[in-house]
Enzyme design. Structure first.
Site, short mmCIF file in Angstrom:
data_model
loop_
_atom_site.label_atom_id
_atom_site.label_comp_id
_atom_site.label_asym_id
_atom_site.label_seq_id
_atom_site.Cartn_x
_atom_site.Cartn_y
_atom_site.Cartn_z
N ARG A 182 -4.33 -4.65 -0.86
CA ARG A 182 -6.10 -4.12 -0.43
C ARG A 182 -5.79 -3.51 -2.15
O ARG A 182 -5.23 -3.80 -2.52
CB ARG A 182 -5.89 -2.68 -0.27
CG ARG A 182 -5.61 -3.27 1.52
CD ARG A 182 -6.70 -2.53 2.33
NE ARG A 182 -6.99 -2.73 3.64
CZ ARG A 182 -6.53 -2.49 4.61
NH1 ARG A 182 -5.68 -1.66 4.82
NH2 ARG A 182 -6.24 -2.97 6.08
N GLU A 211 1.00 -1.01 -0.18
CA GLU A 211 0.03 0.00 0.32
C GLU A 211 0.83 1.22 -0.05
O GLU A 211 2.11 1.08 0.41
CB GLU A 211 -0.97 0.38 1.05
CG GLU A 211 -2.24 -0.56 1.08
CD GLU A 211 -2.69 -0.70 2.61
OE1 GLU A 211 -2.68 -0.38 3.96
OE2 GLU A 211 -4.12 -0.62 2.49
O1 LIG Z 1 -9.07 3.28 2.16
C1 LIG Z 1 -8.16 3.69 3.33
C2 LIG Z 1 -6.83 2.31 3.57
C3 LIG Z 1 -6.71 2.24 4.68
N1 LIG Z 1 -6.53 3.08 5.62
C4 LIG Z 1 -5.45 3.25 6.80
C5 LIG Z 1 -5.35 1.90 8.34
C6 LIG Z 1 -4.53 1.66 8.59
O2 LIG Z 1 -4.29 3.21 9.44
C7 LIG Z 1 -3.90 1.99 7.32
C8 LIG Z 1 -2.46 1.13 6.69
O3 LIG Z 1 -2.10 0.22 7.49
P1 LIG Z 1 -2.40 -1.54 6.95
O4 LIG Z 1 -1.72 -1.90 8.44
O5 LIG Z 1 -1.74 -1.52 5.89
O6 LIG Z 1 -4.25 -1.89 7.36
O7 LIG Z 1 -4.62 2.88 6.63
C9 LIG Z 1 -7.76 4.08 6.37
O8 LIG Z 1 -7.82 4.81 6.27
N2 LIG Z 1 -8.18 3.90 4.59
#
Ligand SMILES: O=c1ccn([C@H]2C[C@H](O)[C@@H](COP(=O)(O)O)O2)c(=O)[nH]1
Ligand SMILES: Nc1ncnc2c1ncn2[C@@H]1O[C@H](COP(=O)(O)OP(=O)(O)O)[C@@H](O)[C@H]1O
Length: 281
Positions: free
Chosen positions: A154, A101
């Site tokens: 994702r 991501e």
């Molecule tokens: O569309 C989105 C995608 C991700 N996020 C946030 C959620 C987490 O705080 C991070 C991504 O972390 P991962 O550890 O890779 O799950 O970004 C969001 O708010 N909106």
């Protein structure tokens, strides 16, 4: 005499307005095609691509040349479920390119941190973050492939179906922000070919994610309560398991992911062939 002269002048003026307007309209189209669509091709997906990857209710879509040939796997799951760790494991394989991501961008866009802002005040900054997430995820989907298999963390789908949806349902995104984001998303999905062959869903319990999140200790996420992870978990389940919320763009491979790391690595190996042979056709 004077009247017929006036009518003649009126007709000439009308003709001029018509030709000028048509010219400027045509100019706008060719300008648009040159400026916006140069790196890609408009194709008739009904005639050139017949696989179920293309069943997105549209006959003409913007497609990057050759992008329909590579295999695309999206790894989905709750925050701190182990997606990055899973991708790291598969990145050691030659024919797999791994796209994590673009979180570094979400934490720093021209010196601003929309991820931190969103967690501090979701009602004010949810739209800002999610607009940028949508743009950067689209950019990831459309980036040129460097290997025959692409594994992505994702997707543009989960950004909308999980995170935007959660902000909206929890009352933290105003109707107008949700409407604008939804129209952007729908336009993208209807006009741009975003192939996904397989979704690997790392299925965890919210409690395990909470423990891993605390251990990882990302500064923006320190205030995330377990209830937030529960809501995100339920949205994943409704989308990918119960299939009661949104259209799933590809078949789903569920990997239970609460286990300790050695067992998870073993499970990834067990599923390697299923993952690499997936073709959403
Ligand atoms: O569309 C989105 C995608 C991700 N996020 C946030 C959620 C987490 O705080 C991070 C991504 O972390 P991962 O550890 O890779 O799950 O970004 C969001 O708010 N909106
Ligand atoms: N199977 C596992 N068991 C225990 N800890 C794990 C496991 N997988 C990942 N972790 C740890 O949990 C945290 C979150 O993992 P990560 O791969 O970053 O998740 P995600 O990318 O889904 O947010 C990291 O500190 C990571 O080292």
């Amino acid at each position: 005499m004077a009247l017929s002269c006036c009518i003649g002048q009126f007709r000439r003026t009308l003709a001029h307005i018509h030709s000028t307007a048509a010219g400027s309209f045509n100019q706008q189209i060719s300008h648009c095609q040159k400026r916006v669509y140069r790196p890609c091709t408009w194709i008739n997906t009904q005639t050139r691509l017949l696989s179920s990857r293309t069943q997105q209710n549209c006959t003409r879509k913007l497609v990057r040349n050759g992008e329909d040939k590579k295999l695309v796997i999206c790894v989905e799951g709750n925050i701190a479920s182990g997606k990055t760790t899973c991708l790291e494991h598969f990145s050691k394989t030659n024919e797999i390119e791994v796209l994590t991501e673009p979180i570094s961008k979400w934490r720093d866009v021209q010196g601003h941190n929309p991820l931190a802002l969103m967690y501090q005040d979701p009602s004010r900054w949810g739209l800002t973050l999610q607009t940028y997430v949508q743009l950067t995820m689209l950019n990831r989907h459309l980036s040129t492939a460097s290997a025959p298999v692409r594994m992505m963390e994702r997707s543009i789908y989960s950004a909308k179906y999980i995170f935007v949806e959660n902000l909206y349902r929890s009352g933290k995104m105003p109707d107008v922000d949700f409407a604008v984001l939804s129209e952007w998303f729908d336009w993208i999905i209807q006009n741009i070919f975003i192939p996904v062959d397989l979704i690997v869903y790392l299925q965890t319990t919210p409690q395990i994610c909470y423990e891993r999140l605390k251990e990882r200790c990302r500064v923006e996420e320190t205030m995330i309560p377990i209830e937030y992870l529960e809501a995100i978990h339920q949205l994943h389940e409704d989308w990918l398991i119960n299939k009661t919320s949104f259209k799933v763009p590809a078949p789903v491979l569920v990997i239970p992911a609460d286990h300790a790391l050695p067992k998870m690595l073993h499970k990834y190996e067990e599923n390697r062939e299923k993952i690499l042979l997936a073709r959403n056709a």
